[in-house]
Design an enzyme around this catalytic site. Structure first.
Site, PDB file in Angstrom:
ATOM      1  N   THR A   1      -6.785  -7.716   9.919  1.00 37.32           N
ATOM      2  CA  THR A   1      -6.944  -6.334   9.778  1.00 37.32           C
ATOM      3  C   THR A   1      -6.712  -5.549  11.036  1.00 37.32           C
ATOM      4  OG1 THR A   1      -8.407  -6.640   7.917  1.00 37.32           O
ATOM      5  CG2 THR A   1      -8.527  -4.425   8.714  1.00 37.32           C
TER       6      THR A   1
ATOM      7  N   LYS B   1       0.696  -1.332  -0.274  1.00 37.02           N
ATOM      8  CA  LYS B   1      -0.049   0.004   0.123  1.00 37.02           C
ATOM      9  C   LYS B   1       0.842   1.268   0.010  1.00 37.02           C
ATOM     10  CE  LYS B   1      -4.040  -2.274   2.303  1.00 37.02           C
ATOM     11  NZ  LYS B   1      -4.859  -2.116   3.443  1.00 37.02           N
TER      12      LYS B   1
ATOM     13  N   HIS C   1      -2.308  -5.223   1.342  1.00 35.24           N
ATOM     14  CA  HIS C   1      -3.558  -6.241   0.885  1.00 35.24           C
ATOM     15  C   HIS C   1      -3.340  -7.388   0.155  1.00 35.24           C
ATOM     16  CE1 HIS C   1      -7.484  -6.852  -0.837  1.00 35.24           C
ATOM     17  NE2 HIS C   1      -6.800  -7.407  -2.039  1.00 35.24           N
TER      18      HIS C   1
ATOM     19  N   ARG D   1      -2.835 -15.027   3.264  1.00 35.93           N
ATOM     20  CA  ARG D   1      -3.666 -14.241   4.404  1.00 35.93           C
ATOM     21  C   ARG D   1      -2.902 -14.541   5.472  1.00 35.93           C
ATOM     22  NH1 ARG D   1      -7.555 -10.592   3.080  1.00 35.93           N
ATOM     23  NH2 ARG D   1      -8.980 -11.567   4.952  1.00 35.93           N
TER      24      ARG D   1
ATOM     25  N   ASN E   1      -2.111  -0.269   6.713  1.00 31.82           N
ATOM     26  CA  ASN E   1      -1.791  -1.633   7.165  1.00 31.82           C
ATOM     27  C   ASN E   1      -0.872  -2.478   6.173  1.00 31.82           C
ATOM     28  OD1 ASN E   1      -3.807  -2.206   5.432  1.00 31.82           O
ATOM     29  ND2 ASN E   1      -4.972  -3.584   7.058  1.00 31.82           N
TER      30      ASN E   1
ATOM     31  N   ARG F   1       1.763  -7.370   8.494  1.00 28.58           N
ATOM     32  CA  ARG F   1       1.096  -5.882   9.244  1.00 28.58           C
ATOM     33  C   ARG F   1       1.481  -5.865  10.473  1.00 28.58           C
ATOM     34  NH1 ARG F   1      -5.090  -7.056   7.043  1.00 28.58           N
ATOM     35  NH2 ARG F   1      -4.925  -6.010   4.772  1.00 28.58           N
TER      36      ARG F   1
ATOM     37  N   PHE G   1     -15.652   3.866   7.294  1.00 26.83           N
ATOM     38  CA  PHE G   1     -14.149   4.075   7.167  1.00 26.83           C
ATOM     39  C   PHE G   1     -13.772   4.238   5.718  1.00 26.83           C
ATOM     40  CE2 PHE G   1     -14.647  -0.572   7.316  1.00 26.83           C
ATOM     41  CZ  PHE G   1     -13.859  -0.926   6.313  1.00 26.83           C
TER      42      PHE G   1
END
Ligand code: AMP
Length: 146
Positions: A93, A10, A121, A87, A118, A102, A59
């Site tokens: 999250t 990100k 993705h 994952r 974070n 993360r 959000f």
């Protein structure tokens, strides 16, 4: 089953080559292949398509502003059970688990753990992966000058 997943480093992390390299090492350590990697810049329209299930949530405006704020680094990853494997190393999250990307990677660049910003993705299903990869391919074509 051999699957494809979409992994996106990100904004604010994609401009740190050491973060990208560390995430690539995590992917390779899972025995997965990175079959494409490109810098892309999400438009509000394609951010809405990528995060369609979150549009309308409280959000979402903050998430769209963030994801369109700077360059991201997208990767298509392929291999046995790629979606679940990635994952697991990405982490949750909220309150990402110890040892996950993360939780650990913000420290590499002196940042705190944050629910929106974070690091990365990763697709949560084959259906999402197909959609997200199609958006990524579209971005590559529309962002050719990056
Ligand atoms: P997810 O599909 O759970 O990864 O959620 C998509 C992205 O939206 C997350 O990776 C965060 O960047 C952001 N996000 C999810 N939930 C929240 C929340 N409660 N507050 C702020 N940002 C969130």
């Amino acid at each position: 089953m051999i699957e494809k997943s979409y992994v996106m480093v990100k904004p604010g992390f994609a401009n740190h080559i050491e973060v990208i390299n560390e995430i690539k090492k995590c992917i390779w350590a899972l025995g997965l292949k990175i079959i494409k990697g490109e810098y892309v810049s999400y438009s509000p329209d394609l951010a809405k398509k990528h995060y369609a299930e979150h549009v309308g949530k409280d959000f979402y405006p903050k998430l769209e502003k963030y994801i369109t704020s700077d360059v991201a680094y997208g990767m298509i990853v392929e291999g046995e059970n790629a979606i679940a494997k990635i994952r697991r190393v990405v982490g949750s999250t909220k309150n990402p688990e110890k040892g996950t990307i993360r939780r650990e990677m913000p420290k590499m660049i002196g940042r705190e753990i944050d629910t929106t910003e974070n690091v990365v993705h990763a697709s949560d299903s084959q259906e999402s992966a197909e959609k997200e990869i199609a958006i990524f391919e579209k971005l590559i074509n529309s962002n050719e000058k990056i």
